[in-house]
Scaffold this active site. Structure first.
Site, PDB file in Angstrom:
ATOM      1  N   LYS A   8       1.286  -0.963  -0.202  1.00 42.14           N
ATOM      2  CA  LYS A   8       0.308  -0.081   0.116  1.00 42.14           C
ATOM      3  C   LYS A   8       0.770   1.383  -0.024  1.00 42.14           C
ATOM      4  CE  LYS A   8       1.226   1.629   4.490  1.00 42.14           C
ATOM      5  NZ  LYS A   8       2.075   2.094   4.511  1.00 42.14           N
ATOM      6  N   ALA A  96      11.209  -2.057   5.348  1.00 38.86           N
ATOM      7  CA  ALA A  96      10.529  -1.099   6.110  1.00 38.86           C
ATOM      8  C   ALA A  96      10.644   0.009   5.614  1.00 38.86           C
ATOM      9  CB  ALA A  96      11.818  -1.192   7.460  1.00 38.86           C
ATOM     10  N   GLY A 100       4.447  -0.972   3.589  1.00 41.52           N
ATOM     11  CA  GLY A 100       2.972  -2.263   4.104  1.00 41.52           C
ATOM     12  C   GLY A 100       3.823  -3.510   3.855  1.00 41.52           C
ATOM     13  N   SER A 103       2.483  -6.149   6.593  1.00 42.11           N
ATOM     14  CA  SER A 103       2.018  -6.128   7.641  1.00 42.11           C
ATOM     15  C   SER A 103       1.010  -6.975   6.048  1.00 42.11           C
ATOM     16  CB  SER A 103       1.334  -4.589   7.207  1.00 42.11           C
ATOM     17  OG  SER A 103       2.171  -4.047   8.577  1.00 42.11           O
ATOM     18  N   ALA A 104       1.100  -6.555   4.781  1.00 43.16           N
ATOM     19  CA  ALA A 104       0.776  -7.678   4.338  1.00 43.16           C
ATOM     20  C   ALA A 104       0.860  -8.896   4.223  1.00 43.16           C
ATOM     21  CB  ALA A 104       1.031  -6.416   2.610  1.00 43.16           C
ATOM     22  N   ASP A 136      -1.371  -1.465  10.292  1.00 44.55           N
ATOM     23  CA  ASP A 136      -1.338  -1.446   8.995  1.00 44.55           C
ATOM     24  C   ASP A 136      -2.630  -2.869   8.173  1.00 44.55           C
ATOM     25  OD1 ASP A 136      -0.337   0.546   8.806  1.00 44.55           O
ATOM     26  OD2 ASP A 136       0.800   0.589   7.991  1.00 44.55           O
TER      27      ASP A 136
HETATM   28  O1  C5P Z   1       0.698  -1.453  14.568  1.00 44.59           O
HETATM   29  P1  C5P Z   1       2.124  -2.304  14.523  1.00 44.59           P
HETATM   30  O2  C5P Z   1       2.883  -2.672  15.134  1.00 44.59           O
HETATM   31  O3  C5P Z   1       2.707  -1.645  12.999  1.00 44.59           O
HETATM   32  O4  C5P Z   1       2.279  -0.621  15.038  1.00 44.59           O
HETATM   33  C1  C5P Z   1       4.370  -0.531  14.933  1.00 44.59           C
HETATM   34  C2  C5P Z   1       4.284   0.582  16.111  1.00 44.59           C
HETATM   35  O5  C5P Z   1       4.486   2.004  15.570  1.00 44.59           O
HETATM   36  C3  C5P Z   1       3.711   0.670  17.300  1.00 44.59           C
HETATM   37  O6  C5P Z   1       4.047   0.096  17.911  1.00 44.59           O
HETATM   38  C4  C5P Z   1       3.600   2.119  17.684  1.00 44.59           C
HETATM   39  O7  C5P Z   1       5.087   2.582  18.166  1.00 44.59           O
HETATM   40  C5  C5P Z   1       3.256   2.703  16.363  1.00 44.59           C
HETATM   41  N1  C5P Z   1       2.259   2.943  15.915  1.00 44.59           N
HETATM   42  C6  C5P Z   1       1.735   4.327  16.633  1.00 44.59           C
HETATM   43  N2  C5P Z   1      -0.062   4.668  15.938  1.00 44.59           N
HETATM   44  C7  C5P Z   1       0.219   4.105  15.256  1.00 44.59           C
HETATM   45  C8  C5P Z   1       0.245   2.990  14.527  1.00 44.59           C
HETATM   46  C9  C5P Z   1       1.220   2.293  15.218  1.00 44.59           C
HETATM   47  O8  C5P Z   1       1.694   4.954  17.773  1.00 44.59           O
HETATM   48  N3  C5P Z   1      -1.466   4.580  14.576  1.00 44.59           N
END
Ligand code: C5P
Length: 314
Positions: A8, A96, A100, A103-104, A136
């Site tokens: 994405k 990174a 995404g 996540s995908a 995501d």
């Molecule tokens: O949800 P995910 O594990 O992909 O997010 C990685 C990090 O990004 C989270 O630990 C958080 O620190 C940050 N994050 C955030 N707010 C979001 C999405 C991600 O602070 N809406």
């Protein structure tokens, strides 16, 4: 059995505040690309395994890779005695990168494991599991072209894609950025709120405007025309460039070279430009790759498409 894990981009991304749980509330337009990793089932071994089996991206998964966590989550939730699964991953999406990719892959792994174990995941269960895997993942687990995504990412309001496919040039340079680090940098110095007359977040206001345009049925040309408004519609830009100051110069160089607004996807570092067709984005990618300075400095230059390339029958 193959599952395609499409990446994405974020065409606008507002951060509207930090939540008590440490995450941030977002208002973002997510757009699905045709750039994708591919997952298949490999020969069984001991327990669950993730084997990287091709693709241009050098990826060495950790033992707790999100794909393996997705397989284990599905097992615990739906079929505790399901046998071990080997997932073969062909990696095409930079790591990174704000695209995404991981996540995908996790979203696709839920479907792959379910199919391998003889059942099909349905909407609500898929979304509930996806939300446990990352912010995501709910959008990426939904089979949709675009959405206005709110909350920490779990609230996904589908939007129609553009009426004709939009070409997207993706430029991913240098080391990846960890999403957590970028949000931490944002929280350490939240940008002063402009008096926009809206939510106080430029990204959120632009995301809502764009969602309305997509909802009304816009063309690739409309989106290209909107690109200058989207250039500064990612509230994470200031945090990303604190971690990767080189992005400022790269954006300047790309804007001069291409004569187009350059946007940041997600938490970066991928930069992107919108084109009226896939072919136009490919021409731009070829010209950048051939550049003796830029072509060598930038790890990945790709053309992709947002929006289905064939229209569905009415
Ligand atoms: O949800 P995910 O594990 O992909 O997010 C990685 C990090 O990004 C989270 O630990 C958080 O620190 C940050 N994050 C955030 N707010 C979001 C999405 C991600 O602070 N809406």
């Amino acid at each position: 059995m193959e599952v395609v894990a499409r990446a994405k981009v974020n065409l606008a991304l507002g951060v509207v505040g930090r939540r008590p749980d440490g995450y941030h509330d977002l208002v973002s337009v997510f757009a699905r690309l045709d750039l994708a990793d591919r997952l298949t089932v490999g020969p069984p071994g001991d327990g669950d395994r993730l084997v990287v089996a091709g693709g241009p991206i050098d990826y060495r998964p950790a033992a707790d890779d999100l794909v393996l966590r997705a397989v284990e989550l599905l097992r615990r939730a739906c079929l505790p005695h399901a046998p071990g699964l080997t997932v073969r991953l062909e990696k095409y999406v930079p790591l990174a990168a704000g695209l995404g990719g991981g996540s995908a892959d996790a979203a696709a792994a839920l479907d792959l494991a379910a199919r391998a174990w003889g059942f099909q995941l349905t909407g609500d269960v898929r979304l509930a599991l996806a939300a446990q895997l990352g912010s995501d993942v709910p959008f990426l687990a939904a089979d949709i072209e675009a959405a206005l995504v709110t909350g920490r990412g779990e609230s996904v309001a589908p939007l129609p894609g553009p009426l004709d496919p939009v070409g997207i040039l993706l430029v991913t340079a240098g080391a990846g950025l960890a999403t957590r680090d970028v949000f931490d940098a944002w929280a350490a110095a939240p940008p002063r709120r402009a008096a926009t007359g809206g939510s106080g977040s430029v990204g959120a206001d632009r995301a809502r405007d764009l969602a309305a345009r997509l909802g009304a049925g816009c063309t690739a040309a409309d989106l290209v025309a909107a690109a200058p408004d989207l250039r500064d519609a990612n509230d994470l830009w200031s945090a990303s460039i604190r971690l990767r100051p080189d992005l400022v110069e790269l954006r300047d160089v790309l804007e001069r070279r291409l004569g187009r607004a350059i946007l940041l996807s997600g938490s970066g570092p991928t930069l992107l430009a919108l084109y009226p067709s896939r072919a136009a984005a490919e021409t731009a990618a070829t010209s950048l790759t051939a550049d003796p300075v830029l072509g060598l400095a930038v790890a990945a230059i790709r053309a992709a498409t947002f929006g289905r390339t064939t229209r569905e029958a009415p």
